[in-house]
Design a protein around this motif. Structure first.
Motif, PDB file in Angstrom:
ATOM      1  N   LEU A 101     -21.273  -1.740  31.656  1.00 50.10           N
ATOM      2  CA  LEU A 101     -22.195  -2.855  31.441  1.00 50.10           C
ATOM      3  C   LEU A 101     -22.900  -2.778  30.092  1.00 50.10           C
ATOM      4  N   LYS A 161     -27.992  -4.841  37.649  1.00 52.74           N
ATOM      5  CA  LYS A 161     -28.703  -5.810  36.814  1.00 52.74           C
ATOM      6  C   LYS A 161     -30.090  -6.108  37.384  1.00 52.74           C
ATOM      7  N   GLU A 182     -20.219  -8.114  30.164  1.00 56.31           N
ATOM      8  CA  GLU A 182     -21.254  -8.907  30.814  1.00 56.31           C
ATOM      9  C   GLU A 182     -21.164  -8.910  32.335  1.00 56.31           C
ATOM     10  N   SER A 183     -19.955  -8.817  32.882  1.00 55.00           N
ATOM     11  CA  SER A 183     -19.829  -8.982  34.327  1.00 55.00           C
ATOM     12  C   SER A 183     -18.699  -8.129  34.900  1.00 55.00           C
ATOM     13  N   ASN A 186     -14.843  -8.556  33.980  1.00 56.20           N
ATOM     14  CA  ASN A 186     -14.235  -7.944  32.804  1.00 56.20           C
ATOM     15  C   ASN A 186     -13.964  -6.461  32.988  1.00 56.20           C
TER      16      ASN A 186
END
Length: 107
Positions: A58, A93, A62-63, A66
């Protein structure tokens, strides 16, 4: 070296090799390696290792969309399911946002 103690080796085309406890290769490897150096601990269980891996990734993605993770254990390879990654990314997050909010409120 004890039997069963994991070892990670990186070999170079020249034949040189390095032994690592945690490592990253590819684009942004230096950033990821630095994060691992600061956050890796000895004797992490599988759950904590997966969490550290996701936290590390991370730093540059971003997420969960990926990333793909596999766990190699006792000669078997298992992919970490996408829904597990999605939930873990969301939890990480959220924790990060809460920590930043707490930091703001202290000021």
């Amino acid at each position: 070296f004890k039997y069963g103690e994991p070892k990670l080796y990186q070999t170079e085309p020249s034949g040189a090799f390095n032994e690592w406890k945690a490592n990253a290769i590819g684009r942004n490897a230096a950033t990821l390696r630095e994060y691992l150096e600061k956050n890796w601990e000895a004797n992490l269980d599988e759950e904590k290792t997966i969490r550290l891996t996701v936290q590390t990734l991370l730093e540059v993605v971003e997420s969960h969309e990926n990333m793909q993770l596999c766990v190699i254990k006792n000669g078997s390879i298992a992919m970490v399911e996408d829904d597990i990654l999605e939930n873990l990314v969301a939890a990480i997050k959220k924790e990060k946002e809460e920590a930043e909010e707490a930091k703001k409120n202290k000021k």
